[in-house]
Design a protein around this motif. Structure first.
Motif, PDB file in Angstrom:
ATOM      1  N   LYS A 107      12.937  15.813  19.832  1.00  0.00           N
ATOM      2  CA  LYS A 107      11.767  15.615  20.551  1.00  0.00           C
ATOM      3  C   LYS A 107      12.065  14.536  21.830  1.00  0.00           C
ATOM      4  O   LYS A 107      12.829  13.753  21.665  1.00  0.00           O
TER       5      LYS A 107
ATOM      6  N   ILE B  30      -5.090  -0.667   4.465  1.00  0.00           N
ATOM      7  CA  ILE B  30      -5.907   0.309   5.282  1.00  0.00           C
ATOM      8  C   ILE B  30      -7.107   0.817   4.333  1.00  0.00           C
ATOM      9  O   ILE B  30      -6.673   1.691   3.778  1.00  0.00           O
TER      10      ILE B  30
ATOM     11  N   MET C 103       3.967  -0.851   9.005  1.00  0.00           N
ATOM     12  CA  MET C 103       4.504  -0.177   7.513  1.00  0.00           C
ATOM     13  C   MET C 103       3.842  -1.125   6.523  1.00  0.00           C
ATOM     14  O   MET C 103       4.375  -1.273   5.274  1.00  0.00           O
ATOM     15  N   GLY C 104       2.287  -1.135   6.498  1.00  0.00           N
ATOM     16  CA  GLY C 104       1.789  -1.566   5.478  1.00  0.00           C
ATOM     17  C   GLY C 104       1.824  -3.113   4.910  1.00  0.00           C
ATOM     18  O   GLY C 104       1.194  -3.491   4.080  1.00  0.00           O
TER      19      GLY C 104
ATOM     20  N   CYS D 193       9.774   2.273   2.161  1.00  0.00           N
ATOM     21  CA  CYS D 193       8.816   1.578   2.978  1.00  0.00           C
ATOM     22  C   CYS D 193       7.432   1.637   1.748  1.00  0.00           C
ATOM     23  O   CYS D 193       6.437   0.782   1.906  1.00  0.00           O
TER      24      CYS D 193
ATOM     25  N   PRO E   5       0.865  -1.099   0.016  1.00  0.00           N
ATOM     26  CA  PRO E   5      -0.091   0.128   0.008  1.00  0.00           C
ATOM     27  C   PRO E   5       0.769   1.182  -0.035  1.00  0.00           C
ATOM     28  O   PRO E   5       2.052   1.252   0.617  1.00  0.00           O
TER      29      PRO E   5
ATOM     30  N   GLY F 209       4.016  15.838  11.177  1.00  0.00           N
ATOM     31  CA  GLY F 209       5.179  16.988  10.691  1.00  0.00           C
ATOM     32  C   GLY F 209       4.858  17.423   9.209  1.00  0.00           C
ATOM     33  O   GLY F 209       5.209  18.403   8.802  1.00  0.00           O
TER      34      GLY F 209
ATOM     35  N   ILE G 133       2.858   7.387  13.361  1.00  0.00           N
ATOM     36  CA  ILE G 133       3.782   8.542  13.499  1.00  0.00           C
ATOM     37  C   ILE G 133       3.518   9.233  14.817  1.00  0.00           C
ATOM     38  O   ILE G 133       2.686   9.045  15.805  1.00  0.00           O
ATOM     39  N   HIS G 134       4.634   9.873  15.063  1.00  0.00           N
ATOM     40  CA  HIS G 134       4.459  10.892  16.395  1.00  0.00           C
ATOM     41  C   HIS G 134       4.613  12.203  16.146  1.00  0.00           C
ATOM     42  O   HIS G 134       4.905  12.723  14.913  1.00  0.00           O
TER      43      HIS G 134
ATOM     44  N   GLY H 216      -1.542   6.047   6.168  1.00  0.00           N
ATOM     45  CA  GLY H 216      -0.053   6.128   6.360  1.00  0.00           C
ATOM     46  C   GLY H 216       0.587   6.577   7.690  1.00  0.00           C
ATOM     47  O   GLY H 216       1.571   6.075   8.222  1.00  0.00           O
TER      48      GLY H 216
ATOM     49  N   THR I 166      -1.503  10.709   4.884  1.00  0.00           N
ATOM     50  CA  THR I 166      -2.832  10.475   4.992  1.00  0.00           C
ATOM     51  C   THR I 166      -3.262   9.603   6.318  1.00  0.00           C
ATOM     52  O   THR I 166      -2.273   9.261   6.871  1.00  0.00           O
TER      53      THR I 166
ATOM     54  N   GLY J  80       0.400   5.663   0.394  1.00  0.00           N
ATOM     55  CA  GLY J  80      -0.307   6.729   0.872  1.00  0.00           C
ATOM     56  C   GLY J  80      -0.195   8.245   0.434  1.00  0.00           C
ATOM     57  O   GLY J  80       0.042   8.159  -0.821  1.00  0.00           O
ATOM     58  N   GLY J  81       0.471   9.040   1.051  1.00  0.00           N
ATOM     59  CA  GLY J  81       0.798  10.314   0.374  1.00  0.00           C
ATOM     60  C   GLY J  81       2.138  10.344   0.168  1.00  0.00           C
ATOM     61  O   GLY J  81       2.603  11.239  -0.674  1.00  0.00           O
ATOM     62  N   GLY J  82       2.954   9.176   0.243  1.00  0.00           N
ATOM     63  CA  GLY J  82       4.407   9.206  -0.402  1.00  0.00           C
ATOM     64  C   GLY J  82       5.140  10.157   0.466  1.00  0.00           C
ATOM     65  O   GLY J  82       6.370  10.624  -0.089  1.00  0.00           O
ATOM     66  N   ASN J  83       4.939  10.518   1.628  1.00  0.00           N
ATOM     67  CA  ASN J  83       5.677  11.286   2.504  1.00  0.00           C
ATOM     68  C   ASN J  83       6.868  10.829   3.368  1.00  0.00           C
ATOM     69  O   ASN J  83       7.604  11.467   3.931  1.00  0.00           O
ATOM     70  N   SER J  84       6.925   9.251   3.318  1.00  0.00           N
ATOM     71  CA  SER J  84       8.048   8.717   4.046  1.00  0.00           C
ATOM     72  C   SER J  84       9.371   8.917   3.373  1.00  0.00           C
ATOM     73  O   SER J  84       9.298   9.063   2.138  1.00  0.00           O
TER      74      SER J  84
END
Ligand SMILES: Cc1cc2nc3c(=O)[nH]c(=O)nc-3n(C[C@H](O)[C@H](O)[C@H](O)COP(=O)(O)OP(=O)(O)OC[C@H]3O[C@@H](n4cnc5c(N)ncnc54)[C@H](O)[C@@H]3O)c2cc1C
Length: 413
Positions: A316, A152, A146-147, A29, A19, A86, A100-101, A94, A91, A21-25
């Motif tokens: 963080k 989902i 990680m999909g 993955c 899968p 961030g 995510i944190h 994702g 999505t 999602g928005g491809g932001n990783s």
């Protein structure tokens, strides 16, 4: 991807897929070189909103920014996103798969701590729901998985109460980050905390950001910078000390009320920021160490940046919330995220850095990693064997794979 096409593609004979999602990783993955990448693009419907309970059911392709837009509705003013991450482009699928944190981990935990249920399409093409009560093993393997457990399709998300949508943001200078950066996190208790550290100058200094939700009205939205990003690497060892000097002075002692997107997503206002390192780009690297190892971890990182260029890092703090997923990254400690300029020799330096961090009980974020070896991953990932046992039951032929899962041998059956 048309919603109707998904089940037949997922169940297709001997086809491997992952899968997306928005491809932001920043890692490998969300794609598979020899197989299908099934995208949630277009799956963007908000299906149910319960303003009394602060619960939202939506399709996997809905982004955080779309959820912030939804929160503008008068009946949802008392609620906000628990873990905004961030970038607003992420999505919900994702965010759940990467668990995510945000800057508020001690207060809110990670994304999976707020997911009530997921509707999944599994490797067999079956549609199943999972939650803490229903198929709990699949649920815990999917959050941060990680999909690799299935696609989902829908996410039921619990929002958190907030006095208003705006954030009161303040900053303090950190004159010597190598000595005592951690005390800033103690001295300025706030719901959101983050330190930016200048790694380009001779002195390792930084700016500490801390903020709280407020009912005060935010200042008018900042204009998006639409500056053309040149094809040359304008972030380089000659320009960065000056750019960081400006950031250090301009961001010191801020005190203002802003819209949440402005505080959470500073990079979204600089479209194409990824090009700032030039055509070869950068390698993102994020690790986490327990609190008592944090200063040592930072020193190791700084030593690496003296061998290959990196210009700043983000720090963080993570609190003691129980990790919701078997492979969840976030757990108690401090996390450091750095962008290394991609040039020859960078992977050798990162390999050496990783070897120095492993004895500090470091862990590495799979949505950012492109360096770990299978052996290093297995050494640093508690919960892996339990995850493998569960996922083997749901995907016995290991059909759901990504370049990352193949590189790290996540599914060795
Ligand atoms: C500017 C910027 C800032 C960032 N800041 C943070 C931060 O503060 N904290 C943080 O944790 N991360 C941060 N990230 C990383 C980002 O939040 C994660 O990589 C997130 O998982 C990306 O979500 P995505 O929708 O883009 O998914 P993708 O990048 O497309 O995919 C990420 C993973 O999720 C899986 N996946 C995606 N959609 C589905 C689905 N529908 N079903 C099953 N699996 C799916 C993919 O297979 C892949 O393994 C940042 C990224 C950027 C670009």
């Amino acid at each position: 991807m048309p919603r109707e096409a998904l089940p037949s593609l997922a169940a297709g004979e001997s086809i491997r897929w992952i899968p997306r999602g928005g491809g932001n990783s920043f890692s490998d993955c969300a794609f598979l070189s020899e197989g299908l990448t099934l995208s949630s693009d277009g799956m963007d419907r908000i299906l149910e909103v319960d303003p009394d309970r602060g619960c939202v059911l939506c399709e996997a392709g809905v982004t955080n920014r779309e959820l912030f837009d939804l929160l503008e509705r008068p009946e949802l003013q008392a609620w906000t996103l628990p873990v905004p991450g961030g970038t607003g482009q992420v999505t919900v699928g994702g965010a759940a798969a990467g668990d995510i944190h945000g800057k508020n981990h001690p207060a809110r935990g990670s994304y999976g701590n707020h997911v009530k249920a997921l509707q999944m399409l599994t490797a067999s093409g079956d549609e199943v729901w999972c939650s803490a009560e229903e198929n709990p093993d699949l649920f815990r393997a999917t959050l941060g998985g990680m999909g690799l457990t299935g696609f989902i399709r829908k996410v039921r998300l619990q929002l958190v109460p907030a006095p208003g949508q705006a954030l009161h943001v303040r900053t303090r200078r950190i004159p010597d980050a190598l000595r005592g950066i951690l005390r800033f996190f103690e001295e300025e208790p706030a719901e959101l905390q983050m330190a930016w550290i200048d790694l380009a100058g001779r002195r390792v200094r930084g700016v500490f950001h801390f903020s709280r939700p407020t009912s005060r009205p935010p200042r008018s939205p900042r204009r998006t910078l639409r500056l053309p990003i040149p094809r040359i690497a304008f972030l380089n060892p000659w320009t960065s000390p000056w750019i960081n000097l400006a950031i250090y002075h301009l961001h010191a002692n801020l005190d203002r009320v802003v819209r949440p997107e402005e505080a959470h997503y500073p990079l979204d206002s600089i479209p194409g920021f990824q090009k700032a390192y030039g055509p070869r780009g950068f390698v993102e690297y994020q690790f986490l160490v327990p609190p008592e190892r944090a200063e040592e971890g930072l020193r190791s990182l700084v030593a690496a940046t003296r061998k290959t260029p990196a210009f700043h890092c983000m720090v963080k703090r993570f609190g003691s919330h129980p990790p919701p997923g078997m492979l969840s990254f976030a757990q108690e400690g401090f996390t450091f995220t750095t962008l290394f300029a991609a040039r020859s020799g960078v992977f050798e330096v990162l390999e050496e850095l990783t070897e120095r961090l492993i004895p500090l009980e470091a862990r590495f974020n799979l949505t950012k990693d492109s360096c770990l070896s299978r052996q290093q991953f297995e050494q640093t990932q508690p919960g892996l064997e339990e995850w493998r046992q569960v996922v083997r039951r749901w995907d016995p032929e290991a059909r759901i794979q990504s370049n990352l899962s193949l590189r790290l041998g996540l599914k060795p059956w």
